[in-house]
Motif scaffolding. Structure first.
Motif, short mmCIF file in Angstrom:
data_model
loop_
_atom_site.label_atom_id
_atom_site.label_comp_id
_atom_site.label_asym_id
_atom_site.label_seq_id
_atom_site.Cartn_x
_atom_site.Cartn_y
_atom_site.Cartn_z
N VAL A 309 0.83 -1.20 0.00
CA VAL A 309 0.00 0.00 0.00
C VAL A 309 0.86 1.26 0.00
CG1 VAL A 309 -1.55 1.36 1.46
CG2 VAL A 309 -2.07 -1.04 0.99
N LEU A 310 1.93 1.24 0.78
CA LEU A 310 2.79 2.43 0.89
C LEU A 310 3.49 2.77 -0.43
CD1 LEU A 310 4.33 2.06 4.43
CD2 LEU A 310 2.96 3.97 3.59
N GLU A 311 3.62 1.79 -1.32
CA GLU A 311 4.26 2.06 -2.61
C GLU A 311 3.38 2.89 -3.53
OE1 GLU A 311 5.41 -1.60 -4.42
OE2 GLU A 311 6.61 -2.28 -2.72
N TRP A 312 2.06 2.98 -3.21
CA TRP A 312 1.11 3.62 -4.13
C TRP A 312 0.53 4.91 -3.56
CZ3 TRP A 312 0.89 2.15 -9.05
CH2 TRP A 312 1.48 0.92 -9.36
N LYS A 313 1.30 5.60 -2.75
CA LYS A 313 1.02 6.96 -2.28
C LYS A 313 -0.37 7.11 -1.64
CE LYS A 313 3.96 8.83 -5.93
NZ LYS A 313 4.04 9.70 -7.13
N PRO A 314 -0.62 6.35 -0.57
CA PRO A 314 -1.87 6.57 0.15
C PRO A 314 -1.79 7.86 0.97
CG PRO A 314 -0.51 5.01 1.33
CD PRO A 314 0.22 5.32 0.05
N ARG A 315 -2.93 8.39 1.33
CA ARG A 315 -2.93 9.57 2.21
C ARG A 315 -2.44 9.17 3.60
NH1 ARG A 315 -7.91 10.48 2.27
NH2 ARG A 315 -8.54 10.13 4.43
N GLN A 316 -2.86 7.99 4.05
CA GLN A 316 -2.45 7.50 5.37
C GLN A 316 -2.66 5.99 5.42
OE1 GLN A 316 -4.22 9.53 8.64
NE2 GLN A 316 -3.13 8.37 10.20
N VAL A 317 -1.81 5.34 6.22
CA VAL A 317 -1.96 3.91 6.46
C VAL A 317 -2.09 3.70 7.97
CG1 VAL A 317 -0.94 1.61 6.24
CG2 VAL A 317 -0.60 3.30 4.43
N VAL A 318 -3.18 3.06 8.37
CA VAL A 318 -3.43 2.79 9.79
C VAL A 318 -3.17 1.31 10.04
CG1 VAL A 318 -5.08 2.87 11.68
CG2 VAL A 318 -5.15 4.60 9.86
N LEU A 319 -2.21 1.03 10.92
CA LEU A 319 -1.88 -0.35 11.28
C LEU A 319 -2.69 -0.73 12.51
CD1 LEU A 319 2.03 0.07 11.15
CD2 LEU A 319 0.46 -0.33 9.23
N TYR A 320 -3.61 -1.67 12.35
CA TYR A 320 -4.50 -2.06 13.45
C TYR A 320 -4.14 -3.49 13.84
CZ TYR A 320 -8.83 -1.84 16.21
OH TYR A 320 -9.76 -1.79 17.22
N GLU A 321 -3.64 -3.66 15.06
CA GLU A 321 -3.10 -4.97 15.46
C GLU A 321 -3.23 -5.14 16.96
OE1 GLU A 321 -1.79 -8.42 15.83
OE2 GLU A 321 -1.46 -7.74 13.76
N GLN A 322 -3.61 -6.35 17.42
CA GLN A 322 -3.75 -6.58 18.86
C GLN A 322 -2.48 -7.16 19.48
OE1 GLN A 322 -6.52 -9.58 20.11
NE2 GLN A 322 -5.85 -11.09 18.59
N ASN A 323 -1.55 -7.68 18.65
CA ASN A 323 -0.30 -8.23 19.17
C ASN A 323 0.74 -7.12 19.22
OD1 ASN A 323 2.47 -9.44 18.91
ND2 ASN A 323 1.30 -11.34 19.10
N GLU A 324 1.17 -6.78 20.42
CA GLU A 324 2.07 -5.64 20.60
C GLU A 324 3.39 -5.82 19.86
OE1 GLU A 324 4.00 -3.02 24.27
OE2 GLU A 324 3.53 -5.15 24.56
N PHE A 325 4.00 -7.00 19.98
CA PHE A 325 5.30 -7.22 19.35
C PHE A 325 5.19 -7.19 17.82
CE2 PHE A 325 8.77 -10.10 17.91
CZ PHE A 325 9.83 -9.29 18.31
N ALA A 326 4.13 -7.80 17.29
CA ALA A 326 3.92 -7.79 15.83
C ALA A 326 3.71 -6.37 15.33
CB ALA A 326 2.73 -8.67 15.46
N LEU A 327 2.94 -5.57 16.08
CA LEU A 327 2.70 -4.18 15.69
C LEU A 327 3.99 -3.37 15.76
CD1 LEU A 327 0.64 -1.99 14.91
CD2 LEU A 327 0.30 -1.57 17.36
N TYR A 328 4.78 -3.61 16.79
CA TYR A 328 6.07 -2.92 16.91
C TYR A 328 6.97 -3.21 15.71
CZ TYR A 328 10.93 -2.40 18.39
OH TYR A 328 12.27 -2.11 18.43
N ASN A 329 7.02 -4.46 15.31
CA ASN A 329 7.89 -4.86 14.19
C ASN A 329 7.48 -4.20 12.88
OD1 ASN A 329 9.74 -6.48 15.53
ND2 ASN A 329 8.49 -8.33 15.33
N ILE A 330 6.20 -4.25 12.54
CA ILE A 330 5.78 -3.69 11.25
C ILE A 330 5.86 -2.16 11.28
CG2 ILE A 330 3.33 -3.76 11.88
CD1 ILE A 330 4.91 -4.12 8.36
N ASP A 331 5.55 -1.55 12.42
CA ASP A 331 5.64 -0.10 12.53
C ASP A 331 7.08 0.36 12.36
OD1 ASP A 331 4.56 2.55 13.15
OD2 ASP A 331 5.62 2.35 15.06
N ARG A 332 8.00 -0.35 13.01
CA ARG A 332 9.42 -0.01 12.91
C ARG A 332 9.93 -0.23 11.49
NH1 ARG A 332 14.13 -3.14 13.94
NH2 ARG A 332 12.76 -4.89 14.42
#
Length: 644
Positions: A309-332
């Motif tokens: 998604v980020l390759e195609w110039k979105p206005r914003q990408v919201v990462l919605y995730e209940q696993n803290e470590f998984a969310l940390y990894n993709i956000d980083r």
């Protein structure tokens, strides 16, 4: 040791031509000395030759050098010379000795002197020791590899082009591995040296493995087409060598081929799937300038969707995730790409308040709903959590997206939703029906919202899939465990799945279930064999008891199918403008769906597992697929929902 290291340094820096001249000069002097020493041995005294005998001694190397050149003794690289090269050198020495004997015989006929009969034999023996001994002494003393190099074994590089030459130079500079040669399809290069390394015909590969102790092949063919690449990989497997590759040339931004860019070869390169380029209009139309929310953003599919998604110039990408470590990894990982329009939300899809607040605050246009419990045995053993997350989590996410005016909603489903035999598959089918119902609500309300589901098979390398498990078992030395030798599955790469999901969402009319073309099903046993071979091992079985890793059958797990399906009815599938995406409709009677959801909720609250399982499977058996989505009789009121 200092002298040897100094000599090694000097020789390494010499051009290849200078090394050949030095070797020829050594042979010339050495063979002349061999003839002189043969006379000494014959007479058991220091031999002082006259002018005619000096000419005969001089003639020995003059005859031998052209023969050695013709026999290829100066093309071989000493440090990579195999022991079997001794026979070639002895053959060359035998021809040289015969040539000298012929000259001696002619000289005797001309009355130019007599040579003792034992001297030619002694010349062959001493000359052979000089030629063979000098080369292998240099190999084992001057070019002696370190213990770690010997342990790792020698390498072949497939591709003698610019990429291969740069890779060889980088590996030589690091001095970690021994390069035995190049393999290349170009017949004009066969038998020649490129950058001081011999180029071989790929058909000679099995012989090289047997004679050089080859442990690894590195593919340095970044510009070769995918089909040809798969053919090459398939030919190389099965020889107990590890296969690795350089990334595609488009991925090498620096323009330099470095050792640390070599990666493990992907198992999907053996699956034979034809690659179809993504439709850029579909991707950009779905994403560009829009606010995208991905549930389950830390999972395998979710994280790949975020990257795409980020390759195609979105206005914003919201990462919605209940696993803290998984969310940390993709956000980083995403923020390391220097993007600023990424927002991480730590929450569950069952949290209606948080979902609604997230969608409204970020004015979400598109939702990719990838959040789900998908591991079949775990969901089978935890049916209440499976229903809570996969069914009611999907219901909450779909309803909130509908009420918040989300324009496109895409559910990531599974082929296990077709005639499910396990809880995970049944919950995904319920999620499909829920999404279809809200598509009909949107159509009745004329909101222009489009809700659809995308159904596909296994994704190679995804979390909890068989590929990472097989890799772990191979690293541990086996055995590799399969549930049944007859079991088959569909497979595709994570990136291909993500591209097709986005494109399917762009094709949606509302109420669709999209089916991604998965190619032919793969025997799990064949997948295990290929992975073992790619890792440089051989399968140990009745036909090959000397193999290193065994494949064992452990029996099917609860709820596991022998094979998966993509359709309830193949005739219901219609083509779309994309050759790898099919569309089918869905049918749901609104009152039955509501009744089923109410029963699921009741049995979940009462913690009645048997009743929950009965309803879970009994209700979905009534719903079929059709080409034309039917209109729901439900009113578009949220109060009718069990969570309304």
């Amino acid at each position: 040791m200092f002298i040897i290291n100094l000599l090694r340094t000097v020789l390494v820096q010499l051009p290849r031509t200078h090394k050949r001249i030095a070797l020829i000069s050594f042979d010339f002097v050495g063979l002349g000395m061999a003839i002189w020493l043969s006379y000494c041995l014959r007479y058991s005294a220091i031999f002082i030759p006259d002018i005619r005998q000096l000419l005969l001694i001089f003639a020995g190397p003059v005859i031998a050098i052209p023969i050695f050149i013709r026999m290829g003794l100066y093309r071989a690289v000493i440090r990579y010379m195999p022991e079997r090269a001794i026979w070639t050198m002895l053959q060359a020495m035998s021809l040289a000795a015969l040539g000298w004997v012929t000259l001696v015989f002619v000289a005797e006929l001309a009355g130019r002197g007599v040579v003792p009969r034992s001297v030619p034999f002694l010349y062959w023996l001493v000359g052979g020791l000089v030629v063979v001994g000098s080369r292998f002494a240099a190999k084992y003393l001057i070019w002696a590899p370190r213990d770690d190099q010997l342990h790792e074994g020698q390498i072949l590089i497939y591709g003698a082009g610019d990429a291969g030459v740069q890779l060889a130079a980088a590996m030589r500079a690091q001095g970690r591995r021994l390069i035995a040669g190049f393999l290349d399809d170009d017949a004009s290069l066969h038998g020649r040296d490129v950058a001081g390394i011999r180029v071989y015909d790929p058909e000679y590969f099995p012989t090289l493995v047997a004679n050089f102790g080859i442990r690894e092949v590195i593919l340095s063919i970044p510009s070769v087409a995918g089909e040809r690449r798969r053919e090459i990989v398939q030919k190389l497997t099965g020889h107990s060598v590890k296969i690795r590759t350089l990334p595609p040339i488009s991925d090498l931004l620096s323009g330099n081929y470095m050792v640390n860019q070599i990666r493990e070869i992907d198992i999907d390169e053996l699956l034979g799937r034809s690659s179809v380029p993504a439709d850029q209009n579909l991707l950009s139309g779905m994403i560009e300038g829009r606010s995208i929310l991905v549930t389950g953003a830390g999972g395998s599919i979710g994280s790949e969707l975020c990257r795409l998604v980020l390759e195609w110039k979105p206005r914003q990408v919201v990462l919605y995730e209940q696993n803290e470590f998984a969310l940390y990894n993709i956000d980083r990982a995403l923020k390391a790409l220097n993007v600023r329009n990424v927002k991480a939300v730590l929450a569950s899809v069952t949290d209606e308040h948080r979902l609604r607040r997230t969608m409204l605050e970020n004015q979400v246009d598109v939702v990719f709903h990838a959040a789900a419990h998908k591991h079949v045995p775990l969901v089978e053993a935890n049916v209440f959590e499976g229903v809570r997350n996969n069914v009611f989590g999907s219901l909450t996410t779909t309803r909130v997206a509908y009420e918040c005016g989300v324009k496109n909603f895409v559910l990531i489903s599974s082929d296990k939703a077709v005639r499910p035999t396990n809880v995970m598959g049944a919950t995904k089918r319920w999620a499909e029906l829920i999404v279809h119902d809200y598509a009909l609500r949107a159509a009745q309300a004329g909101s222009g919202q489009k809700f659809c589901a995308v159904r596909f098979g296994n994704v190679l390398g995804s979390n909890g899939s068989v590929v990472p498990l097989f890799k772990e078992q191979i690293v541990a030395g086996g055995p590799v465990t399969i549930t049944d030798e007859r079991m088959t599955r569909y497979f595709m790469s994570i990136h291909e799945a993500a591209e097709l999901i986005v494109q399917a969402g762009a094709l949606s009319h509302g109420g669709d279930i999209f089916l991604l073309e998965m190619g032919s099903p793969i025997l799990i046993k064949d997948l295990a064999k290929n992975m073992i071979q790619l890792a440089g091992h051989k399968v140990r079985d009745a036909e090959n008891p000397e193999g290193s890793i065994e494949i064992t059958t452990v029996g099917a797990r609860p709820g596991e199918k022998m094979f998966e399906e993509l359709f309830y009815d193949a005739t219901s599938a219609e083509p779309t403008k994309h050759s790898k995406i099919l569309r089918t409709g869905g049918y749901v009677e609104g009152s039955e769906l509501l009744e089923g959801l109410s029963q699921l909720q009741e049995h979940t609250q009462n913690h009645d597992e048997d009743a929950l399982r009965r309803v879970l499977f009994a209700m979905i058996g009534r719903f079929a697929e059709s080409k034309s989505p039917a209109r729901s009789t439900l009113v578009a009121s949220t109060s009718t929902s069990p969570h309304g």
